[in-house]
Every structure is written in C-alpha cells, then in structure tokens.
Design an enzyme around this catalytic site. Structure first.
Site, PDB file in Angstrom:
ATOM      1  N   ARG A  19       0.838  -1.363  -0.122  1.00 10.71           N
ATOM      2  CA  ARG A  19       0.042  -0.073  -0.101  1.00 10.71           C
ATOM      3  C   ARG A  19       1.034   1.222  -0.005  1.00 10.71           C
ATOM      4  NH1 ARG A  19      -3.355  -3.839   2.431  1.00 10.71           N
ATOM      5  NH2 ARG A  19      -5.017  -4.286   0.965  1.00 10.71           N
ATOM      6  N   ASP A  46       0.496  -6.985  -3.043  1.00 12.34           N
ATOM      7  CA  ASP A  46      -0.801  -6.729  -2.907  1.00 12.34           C
ATOM      8  C   ASP A  46      -1.644  -5.837  -4.055  1.00 12.34           C
ATOM      9  OD1 ASP A  46      -3.556  -6.190  -1.636  1.00 12.34           O
ATOM     10  OD2 ASP A  46      -2.480  -6.770   0.438  1.00 12.34           O
ATOM     11  N   HIS A  86      -6.011 -10.310  -3.847  1.00 17.40           N
ATOM     12  CA  HIS A  86      -5.041  -9.107  -3.494  1.00 17.40           C
ATOM     13  C   HIS A  86      -3.808  -9.120  -4.460  1.00 17.40           C
ATOM     14  CE1 HIS A  86      -6.906  -7.680   0.181  1.00 17.40           C
ATOM     15  NE2 HIS A  86      -7.037  -8.562   0.503  1.00 17.40           N
ATOM     16  N   ASP A 117      -6.317 -14.596   1.832  1.00 18.39           N
ATOM     17  CA  ASP A 117      -7.569 -13.885   2.310  1.00 18.39           C
ATOM     18  C   ASP A 117      -8.552 -12.865   1.415  1.00 18.39           C
ATOM     19  OD1 ASP A 117      -5.408 -12.311   2.057  1.00 18.39           O
ATOM     20  OD2 ASP A 117      -6.213 -10.478   3.257  1.00 18.39           O
ATOM     21  N   GLU A 118      -9.725 -12.964   1.792  1.00 23.08           N
ATOM     22  CA  GLU A 118     -10.673 -11.799   1.128  1.00 23.08           C
ATOM     23  C   GLU A 118     -10.928 -12.083  -0.329  1.00 23.08           C
ATOM     24  OE1 GLU A 118     -10.270  -8.175   4.017  1.00 23.08           O
ATOM     25  OE2 GLU A 118      -8.826  -8.245   2.684  1.00 23.08           O
TER      26      GLU A 118
HETATM   27  C1  ACM Z   1      -6.264  -9.254   6.201  1.00 27.87           C
HETATM   28  O1  ACM Z   1      -6.175  -8.076   7.091  1.00 27.87           O
HETATM   29  N1  ACM Z   1      -6.739  -8.869   5.106  1.00 27.87           N
HETATM   30  C2  ACM Z   1      -5.445 -10.373   6.340  1.00 27.87           C
END
Ligand code: ACM
Ligand code: ZN
Length: 546
Positions: free
Chosen positions: A172, A201, A276, A340-341
C-alpha cells in the site's frame, strides 16, 4: 480525573516487588525476563573494553554486533575477539540443556558473562545487556558525561512462544531497504524473531521475479493519487502514467534476509493468492478468469473480484515459477501465501474454474479455493517448505499441513488447533497496529476503531477453551501493520511503537509475570531509549482518562 502514566506509576510502585536494594534504580527490561535477581554494585564499561566470544564461531558475529551497538554512543574503542576473559564474555555452552533462545546473564562488578546454548540465545541476551545500560547507550552519536554502568544482576530468560512476529505491508506504501533494516532493528530490540514481509497486494507488487519482469515493470507502479483520500481514488485513466511505487531487487532482498539473519530473525515472505493480486494481473492478465485488462489501483478496491483463475493450469505454472524464485531468496521454512478476502464472483462465471470444479468433483467455489491452496501446499512441501495463510484458508477445508494465521478473531486459530494444525494468532482486536491507538482528533489519519497500548498488553494468544495439547499448537502471535494510511517510515514507527513493546512482553514473558502498572513504569525507560535512537513513537497512552 485525568491520570497520567507517571502518576499511575507513582501510585503503584510501592505495590511492586522490588529486585533492587532500597534507593537504587530498578532494572527496566522489556520484555520482562523469566527470572531476575539483583545484587549490590554495578559493572562499569571501560573505554577500551574487550568483548570475547567462545564455543562457536557464530558467536563472533554477536560479539561484534554488541561492540558496534555500543561504540557510537559511548565513543569507546570497544573490541571483540575470541577468548573467555573479556570484560563482557559471550559463551556458547552446549554441555547444558537449554530451551530455544534461552540465555543466562551474570552482571558482576568486574565482568559480564552471557551464556547460551546457541548464538540466537546470546543475541537475545545482548538485548538485555543493552537495556541494563543507560538508555543513551543505544544512540548513534557520542554522548558525554554518562557513566556507562549496569546494575549487578543475574538473569535467566527464554521466550514463551516460538513465533514472535511483526508484519509490514510494503504494497500500500513502499518502504526502502534502509527503513526495512531499521524496522528489523526495532523488532530485534524487542526480542521478536519473525519479520512477516507482505510483499504483494493489489496496490503494488514489490519483489523482483526474473522470469516475469512485468511484475515489477508494471505491477510495482500506480498512478500518483497520494493527495486524495485512499477510499475515493479514481482508477488509472487512459494515457495516465503510473509513476508511484517501487520494488526490491533480488540483491536487495538477499541483503535484507542476511541482515535479519544476523539478528536471528526469520523473514517470512508473503506472496498473496488467489486475491489481492491486481498488481500481478495488471502485468499478466492472462492468469485471471476474464483476461483483463487491469491496472494497478492507486487506492482501495472492494470487493476484490479480479483474482487468479483457479481453472487454468497456466496460473499454477506461473505461481510455481514465482514461488521457486521466492524460495531461492528466503530460507524461511514457512512461506505465506495470503489467501484472504477472495471474492469468488468471477470463479462462478468462469468456464475454466467451473470445469475444474467438475473435474475435481468439488462442491463449490469454497472447495475450489481449498483445491488451490492444497495444490500450492503440495508444491511448497515438495521443496521442503511449509504453507501458512490467513484464516480464510479454512474455507472449503484446510490443506493437510497448513498453518493458519488467525486475523478475523481467535476462531480461525482455535479451529486450526482443534484440527491438529499449527496457528499464529494476530486478531484484529489486539494485533492490528494500523488501527487508531488514541483519540482520532489528535492522532494521524488511520483505521477506524481503537487499539490502545493497554489492550495490546491484555492480549492472551492461547485461548482458554483449548486443551493444553491444542494450546501448544498456537505456535505464536504477531502484530500487523497495514499501510494504507502510513506513507513513510516515521509514520510506520509511530503506529508500531510502543504497541510492539507491549506485544513483545505478551509473546516473550511468562503470563504470570505480566503486570500493566509495572510495564508502564518500565516503558518510561524504553521511551528514553527510543528518544536516543531517534524513533518516532506514540504518547497516546500517556494521556488516557483511565
Ligand atoms: C487481512 O487483514 N486481510 C489479512
Ligand atoms: Zn477462472
């Protein structure tokens, strides 16, 4: 009534058990050692002090590290060499049975003896030596008029948990190698032993991969919208140049890994998948379901629907190539694959993904994610490595050997341990250092919520609901620092400190030794050390209402 940390300390000091004779200074060590006994007198460092090492040539590096640490502020001509008769003597003694990273430190009036079973143990002990000296000793320029004295003590010490980690998101916002080394130094000072490097990411791919040069040629750069709020940045427009970002060359990665190894810190790289990865897909859209085109987003994207295609074998070839280069750079047993996500909207529409589901007789897209992770795990295991991922890797069934990093709460870690898998605890509630640590009115812009120093200190990584056997599978805990709102090193230090200081005691010290008032008192000394090192830390916890 407004209670400052200082008045709290004054009110509670009388209650604390003292190691020192009345009237003398209390050693202020963080994390609190397993055992410390105080004796009369002090050891005073000599201007031509000699540091010896013996028992294992690797100890030479630790001796030189200590000399280098103390030369700048003392201005002393400290030397380091093999032997057993130094003013400070570092000894590896393998005739005793030691716990991992254990050390015994004996500070006597005439000499200091630090003994351990391994160089890592010596290194942790050196951090205690440093904390027994005046805080100015950690500075970078000569400080005159100070007596470089340590109280005479005997310390026996070893960590509670095996994985004592700190994470940094460099996607980021990008942080140069100089800062990464400084970050590692801060981690080392706190006796932590894992640096989790979040290298991939959506907003930037940060590691050079020779076989896929566009990952950094394209994926490391985004349009510069730094003057706009993170959550409302317009995507790259046709004709706009992507100028904001950066990446680490493989040579720089090796340099960081070696720097960390000298501090007995393992660098665990994180290569996100299947989500990501907008930065990777901007460079290689063929590994998505739709084929793109994509650009590197300059700010937040949600939900994350453009993810790697789990149906195409080419995706796995690409990822195995990337991971092969990653493994050649990072000796870490654990490789973090994110997980994740992932929003599975595209997987539901994609003929390749649907074909994979049918062919592998998978129930749904959650099981497709599990297939993805298992396939990557097999590859890592075949190279002698272990897979670790965020707790979403539990969805659709956990890969056979996987370790879960539990972030959405404690539940993922509990489920993992109950099914016989290792887990590392990093729940948002106690470990996400990107969340405000004080009143948003006076703190730098950050994530909503509040994670005070005291809350970090209250963190118990091993849930009581686990049996002792299951509890032993909680191999550790770590702090996470996501950097959507952290744009530079000074900002990162501020979010990190002193919450890392609190976390270090959680993961190192015996739980029964933890005492918030006592910690608050020792923290004052630690902040003087931060001052001498020019570190930027938050004082939010010094001005609390309660
Ligand atoms: C996360 O905070 N998405 C691992
Ligand atoms: Zn697909």
């Amino acid at each position: 009534m407004k209670l400052s940390i200082i008045s709290l300390v004054m009110a509670t000091t009388a209650l604390l058990t003292s190691c020192r004779p009345a009237g003398a200074d209390e050693p202020a060590i963080i994390p609190q050692p397993v055992d410390i006994a105080c004796h009369n007198g002090v050891f005073v460092l000599k201007p031509k002090g000699h540091i010896t090492w013996s028992g294992n040539s690797e100890a030479a590096g630790v001796a030189e590290y200590l000399a280098q640490l103390l030369r700048p502020a003392t201005g002393y001509e400290l030397s380091a060499g093999e032997g057993t008769d130094g003013d400070i003597s570092l000894i590896i003694d393998t005739s005793l049975v030691w716990k991992p990273e254990e050390y015994i430190l004996e500070v006597a009036k005439r000499r200091v003896t630090l003994t351990a079973g391994t160089p890592a143990g010596l290194f942790r002990g050196v951090q205690t030596v440093r904390q027994l000296l005046p805080p100015e000793a950690s500075g970078n320029t000569v400080v005159s008029g100070i007596r470089w004295a340590m109280p005479c003590v005997t310390v026996t010490d070893y960590p509670r948990l095996e994985w004592r980690g700190m994470h940094l998101d460099v996607s980021r916002h990008f942080f140069d190698v100089g800062f990464i080394k400084r970050y590692i130094d801060i981690i080392a000072m706190h006796k932590m032993n894992v640096f989790h490097w979040h290298l991939v990411d959506d907003q930037g791919w940060r590691i050079e991969i020779k076989k896929y040069p566009r990952l950094t040629g394209i994926g490391a750069w985004r349009v510069d919208r730094e003057d706009q709020p993170w959550r409302s940045r317009q995507p790259q427009q046709p004709g706009e140049k992507a100028t904001y970002g950066g990446y680490y060359t493989q040579e720089e990665i090796k340099e960081v890994v070696a720097y960390a190894a000298e501090r007995y810190i393992t660098v665990v790289p994180e290569i996100e998948m299947p989500a990501h990865v907008s930065s990777a897909l901007a460079a290689y859209p063929e590994y998505s379901c739709t084929g793109g085109p994509f650009s590197v987003p300059p700010g937040s994207i949600w939900p994350i629907t453009d993810i790697y295609c789990a149906g195409k074998d080419e995706t796995f070839t690409f990822l195995e190539d990337v991971l092969s280069e990653v493994m050649s750079l990072f000796p870490s047993e654990y490789i973090h694959i994110g997980g994740d996500e992932a929003n599975k909207t595209e997987w539901r529409k994609c003929p390749h993904c649907q074909q994979r589901i049918r062919k592998e007789k998978l129930k749904d897209e959650d099981e497709l994610q599990s297939y993805f992770v298992r396939r990557i795990e097999q590859f890592l295991n075949s190279r002698g490595r272990r897979l670790i991922g965020w707790d979403e890797i539990l969805q659709g069934g956990l890969a056979p050997e996987a370790t879960v990093m539990s972030w959405r709460g404690f539940e993922g870690g509990v489920a993992s341990a109950r099914s016989g898998h290792n887990a590392v605890m990093t729940p948002v509630s106690h470990c996400y250092f990107n969340i405000y640590q004080g009143d948003p009115a006076t703190e730098p812009l950050s994530y909503r919520g509040l994670l005070t120093l005291e809350k970090v200190y209250s963190f118990e990584p091993v849930p009581a609901e686990l049996t002792p056997g299951q509890g032993s599978l909680i191999i550790g805990a770590q702090g996470c620092l996501w950097t959507e709102f952290v744009t530079d090193g000074r900002g990162a230090e501020y979010m990190l400190l002193p919450r890392l200081t609190a976390l270090s005691e959680v993961v190192w010290s015996p739980p029964e030794k933890r005492n918030w008032e006592d910690f608050s008192k020792r923290l004052l000394m630690m902040t003087k050390r931060f001052d001498s090192m020019g570190l930027n830390y938050s004082k939010a916890s010094f001005n609390r209402e309660n």
